[in-house]
Scaffold this motif. Structure first.
Motif, PDB file in Angstrom:
ATOM      1  N   GLY A 251       0.809  -1.210   0.000  1.00  0.00           N
ATOM      2  CA  GLY A 251       0.000   0.000   0.000  1.00  0.00           C
ATOM      3  C   GLY A 251       0.847   1.266   0.000  1.00  0.00           C
ATOM      4  O   GLY A 251       2.077   1.234   0.165  1.00  0.00           O
ATOM      5  N   THR A 252       0.163   2.390  -0.170  1.00  0.00           N
ATOM      6  CA  THR A 252       0.806   3.696  -0.260  1.00  0.00           C
ATOM      7  C   THR A 252       0.174   4.646   0.752  1.00  0.00           C
ATOM      8  O   THR A 252      -1.052   4.702   0.877  1.00  0.00           O
ATOM      9  N   VAL A 253       1.016   5.411   1.442  1.00  0.00           N
ATOM     10  CA  VAL A 253       0.553   6.454   2.355  1.00  0.00           C
ATOM     11  C   VAL A 253       0.685   7.804   1.660  1.00  0.00           C
ATOM     12  O   VAL A 253       1.752   8.124   1.120  1.00  0.00           O
ATOM     13  N   LEU A 254      -0.394   8.565   1.657  1.00  0.00           N
ATOM     14  CA  LEU A 254      -0.378   9.920   1.103  1.00  0.00           C
ATOM     15  C   LEU A 254      -0.581  10.889   2.266  1.00  0.00           C
ATOM     16  O   LEU A 254      -1.671  10.976   2.834  1.00  0.00           O
TER      17      LEU A 254
ATOM     18  N   LEU B 148      -3.885   5.463  -7.257  1.00  0.00           N
ATOM     19  CA  LEU B 148      -4.618   4.210  -7.416  1.00  0.00           C
ATOM     20  C   LEU B 148      -4.575   3.684  -8.846  1.00  0.00           C
ATOM     21  O   LEU B 148      -4.612   2.467  -9.067  1.00  0.00           O
ATOM     22  N   THR B 149      -4.508   4.575  -9.816  1.00  0.00           N
ATOM     23  CA  THR B 149      -4.753   4.178 -11.199  1.00  0.00           C
ATOM     24  C   THR B 149      -3.525   4.276 -12.100  1.00  0.00           C
ATOM     25  O   THR B 149      -3.597   3.827 -13.246  1.00  0.00           O
ATOM     26  N   ARG B 150      -2.415   4.844 -11.620  1.00  0.00           N
ATOM     27  CA  ARG B 150      -1.238   4.955 -12.494  1.00  0.00           C
ATOM     28  C   ARG B 150      -0.709   3.558 -12.827  1.00  0.00           C
ATOM     29  O   ARG B 150      -0.880   2.600 -12.062  1.00  0.00           O
ATOM     30  N   VAL B 151      -0.049   3.453 -13.978  1.00  0.00           N
ATOM     31  CA  VAL B 151       0.421   2.157 -14.461  1.00  0.00           C
ATOM     32  C   VAL B 151       1.532   1.619 -13.575  1.00  0.00           C
ATOM     33  O   VAL B 151       1.503   0.463 -13.139  1.00  0.00           O
ATOM     34  N   ASP B 152       2.531   2.457 -13.283  1.00  0.00           N
ATOM     35  CA  ASP B 152       3.661   2.011 -12.463  1.00  0.00           C
ATOM     36  C   ASP B 152       3.252   1.925 -10.998  1.00  0.00           C
ATOM     37  O   ASP B 152       2.419   2.714 -10.520  1.00  0.00           O
ATOM     38  N   ASP B 153       3.824   0.975 -10.283  1.00  0.00           N
ATOM     39  CA  ASP B 153       3.541   0.859  -8.856  1.00  0.00           C
ATOM     40  C   ASP B 153       4.004   2.117  -8.127  1.00  0.00           C
ATOM     41  O   ASP B 153       5.133   2.583  -8.335  1.00  0.00           O
ATOM     42  N   PRO B 154       3.162   2.666  -7.250  1.00  0.00           N
ATOM     43  CA  PRO B 154       3.568   3.868  -6.509  1.00  0.00           C
ATOM     44  C   PRO B 154       4.580   3.538  -5.427  1.00  0.00           C
ATOM     45  O   PRO B 154       4.759   2.380  -5.033  1.00  0.00           O
ATOM     46  N   ALA B 155       5.235   4.586  -4.927  1.00  0.00           N
ATOM     47  CA  ALA B 155       6.156   4.449  -3.808  1.00  0.00           C
ATOM     48  C   ALA B 155       5.369   4.252  -2.512  1.00  0.00           C
ATOM     49  O   ALA B 155       4.155   4.469  -2.475  1.00  0.00           O
ATOM     50  N   PRO B 156       6.035   3.865  -1.428  1.00  0.00           N
ATOM     51  CA  PRO B 156       5.312   3.659  -0.166  1.00  0.00           C
ATOM     52  C   PRO B 156       4.734   4.935   0.446  1.00  0.00           C
ATOM     53  O   PRO B 156       3.727   4.875   1.146  1.00  0.00           O
ATOM     54  N   VAL B 157       5.380   6.094   0.215  1.00  0.00           N
ATOM     55  CA  VAL B 157       4.945   7.337   0.852  1.00  0.00           C
ATOM     56  C   VAL B 157       5.073   8.493  -0.136  1.00  0.00           C
ATOM     57  O   VAL B 157       6.061   8.579  -0.881  1.00  0.00           O
ATOM     58  N   TYR B 158       4.054   9.356  -0.134  1.00  0.00           N
ATOM     59  CA  TYR B 158       4.098  10.612  -0.881  1.00  0.00           C
ATOM     60  C   TYR B 158       3.615  11.741   0.023  1.00  0.00           C
ATOM     61  O   TYR B 158       2.771  11.529   0.911  1.00  0.00           O
ATOM     62  N   LEU B 159       4.124  12.947  -0.231  1.00  0.00           N
ATOM     63  CA  LEU B 159       3.625  14.148   0.421  1.00  0.00           C
ATOM     64  C   LEU B 159       2.729  14.884  -0.565  1.00  0.00           C
ATOM     65  O   LEU B 159       3.157  15.215  -1.677  1.00  0.00           O
TER      66      LEU B 159
ATOM     67  N   SER C  19       7.766  19.686   0.385  1.00  0.00           N
ATOM     68  CA  SER C  19       8.016  19.507  -1.051  1.00  0.00           C
ATOM     69  C   SER C  19       7.091  18.442  -1.636  1.00  0.00           C
ATOM     70  O   SER C  19       6.918  17.370  -1.050  1.00  0.00           O
ATOM     71  N   ASN C  20       6.531  18.737  -2.808  1.00  0.00           N
ATOM     72  CA  ASN C  20       5.713  17.748  -3.519  1.00  0.00           C
ATOM     73  C   ASN C  20       6.468  17.122  -4.689  1.00  0.00           C
ATOM     74  O   ASN C  20       5.848  16.539  -5.589  1.00  0.00           O
ATOM     75  N   ALA C  21       7.799  17.209  -4.676  1.00  0.00           N
ATOM     76  CA  ALA C  21       8.588  16.791  -5.842  1.00  0.00           C
ATOM     77  C   ALA C  21       8.345  15.333  -6.216  1.00  0.00           C
ATOM     78  O   ALA C  21       8.251  14.994  -7.401  1.00  0.00           O
ATOM     79  N   ARG C  22       8.230  14.441  -5.224  1.00  0.00           N
ATOM     80  CA  ARG C  22       8.036  13.031  -5.557  1.00  0.00           C
ATOM     81  C   ARG C  22       6.675  12.807  -6.212  1.00  0.00           C
ATOM     82  O   ARG C  22       6.573  12.051  -7.188  1.00  0.00           O
ATOM     83  N   LEU C  23       5.639  13.441  -5.695  1.00  0.00           N
ATOM     84  CA  LEU C  23       4.304  13.274  -6.276  1.00  0.00           C
ATOM     85  C   LEU C  23       4.251  13.873  -7.674  1.00  0.00           C
ATOM     86  O   LEU C  23       3.656  13.296  -8.589  1.00  0.00           O
ATOM     87  N   ARG C  24       4.871  15.023  -7.861  1.00  0.00           N
ATOM     88  CA  ARG C  24       4.962  15.625  -9.195  1.00  0.00           C
ATOM     89  C   ARG C  24       5.695  14.685 -10.154  1.00  0.00           C
ATOM     90  O   ARG C  24       5.270  14.494 -11.299  1.00  0.00           O
ATOM     91  N   ALA C  25       6.799  14.100  -9.696  1.00  0.00           N
ATOM     92  CA  ALA C  25       7.582  13.206 -10.548  1.00  0.00           C
ATOM     93  C   ALA C  25       6.807  11.960 -10.923  1.00  0.00           C
ATOM     94  O   ALA C  25       7.084  11.331 -11.963  1.00  0.00           O
ATOM     95  N   ALA C  26       5.806  11.605 -10.103  1.00  0.00           N
ATOM     96  CA  ALA C  26       4.963  10.442 -10.403  1.00  0.00           C
ATOM     97  C   ALA C  26       3.873  10.766 -11.424  1.00  0.00           C
ATOM     98  O   ALA C  26       3.092   9.885 -11.782  1.00  0.00           O
ATOM     99  N   GLY C  27       3.827  12.017 -11.888  1.00  0.00           N
ATOM    100  CA  GLY C  27       2.893  12.378 -12.943  1.00  0.00           C
ATOM    101  C   GLY C  27       1.669  13.145 -12.500  1.00  0.00           C
ATOM    102  O   GLY C  27       0.835  13.509 -13.332  1.00  0.00           O
ATOM    103  N   TRP C  28       1.542  13.416 -11.202  1.00  0.00           N
ATOM    104  CA  TRP C  28       0.398  14.183 -10.704  1.00  0.00           C
ATOM    105  C   TRP C  28       0.585  15.655 -11.025  1.00  0.00           C
ATOM    106  O   TRP C  28       1.668  16.203 -10.838  1.00  0.00           O
ATOM    107  N   ILE C  29      -0.488  16.296 -11.525  1.00  0.00           N
ATOM    108  CA  ILE C  29      -0.440  17.716 -11.863  1.00  0.00           C
ATOM    109  C   ILE C  29      -1.597  18.415 -11.154  1.00  0.00           C
ATOM    110  O   ILE C  29      -2.763  18.115 -11.420  1.00  0.00           O
TER     111      ILE C  29
END
Length: 271
Positions: free
Chosen positions: A151-154, A199-210, A249-259
């Motif tokens: 799972g992923t923590v946001l 939930l819906t991105r193709v690549d598996d998400p990381a364990p934690v995002y800010l 910083s939201n850099a990791r979430l941005r890098a995952a494709g979230w806009i």
């Protein structure tokens, strides 16, 4: 026979409903747990349960996705334990009793698990909760990871948007304090889209995002912008060199494709 829901919302308040309606628009069948199931908006299937009191009776599920997005009141350690820890575990017990294992799972937590130090906070910054409620949120994260290790923590910063007018009320009353404190926020729309994205991105998400917008802002700058929108006198000007508090910083979430639709408080409050 009605198709079984493939998504379960453990909590279906404002943010949970926003997430569920977006998933439903993508074609998912969504069920949402709330004390009063009549308040769950269609087409989300309402499940009446008080997770602070007992294990929910879930409908049959073809579970692919699970979102834990709970709200506790009052802000006390006891209330947060009852809801975020014990309540979440009861819901996961009910899911496990069906033999269901979601493909993706997201727990909505808070950046409050990070200390309010004068630093830039990333996902690599060790959590250091400063009070009982924040410690319970971190405990919920730990227990969630034990039960759903993929799972992923946001961790969301301060939510704002429709129905959340506290800052505007303070500006109107001329009662905005600590103008040089760094603040971090995310519009409720963007918080919901972040959950859906993970939930819906193709690549598996990381364990934690800010989850936060692009720009930490001094409270005085936010108040001045709101004062202009509301047509009232602004507070005193601020000096960024005197800023104190954490900047997230939201850099990791941005890098995952979230806009984000609202990258700063200016777009969000103006809208």
């Amino acid at each position: 026979m009605e198709p079984r829901p493939d998504t379960l919302l453990v909590g279906c308040g404002r943010l949970g409903a926003d997430v569920g309606l977006r998933l439903a628009a993508l074609g998912h069948r969504v069920a949402g747990i709330r004390r009063n199931a009549d308040l769950v908006p269609a087409p989300i299937v309402g499940v009446a349960a008080d997770l602070a009191q007992g294990t929910p009776d879930l409908p049959p599920l073809d579970l692919a996705q699970l979102v834990v997005v709970l709200t506790a009141r009052p802000r006390t350690e006891e209330a947060y334990r009852a809801t975020y820890v014990d309540g979440m575990l009861r819901a996961l017990d009910a899911v496990e009793a069906q033999g269901a294992l979601p493909r993706r799972a997201v727990l909505v937590s808070s950046t409050g698990v990070h200390a309010d130090a004068d630093e830039v906070v990333t996902e690599d910054t060790p959590p250091d909760p400063g009070d009982g409620p924040s410690r319970m949120l971190l405990e919920a994260e730990r227990r969630f990871a034990e039960r759903l290790p993929t799972g992923t923590v946001l961790r969301l910063s301060g939510l704002y948007g429709p129905g959340r007018a506290r800052m505007a009320d303070q500006v109107l009353a001329g009662e905005v304090g600590d103008l040089h404190r760094w603040t971090n926020r995310i519009h409720r729309h963007d918080a919901a889209t972040a959950v859906v994205h993970l939930l819906t991105r193709v690549d598996d998400p990381a364990p934690v995002y800010l989850g936060t917008d692009d720009e930490p802002a001094l409270r005085g700058d936010v108040a001045a912008h709101l004062a202009g929108l509301l047509g009232v006198d602004p507070p005193a000007a601020v000096d960024p060199a005197r800023g104190h508090g954490k900047r997230i910083s939201n850099a990791r979430l941005r890098a995952a494709g979230w806009i984000p639709r609202y990258p700063t408080f200016r777009e969000g409050y103006t809208a």
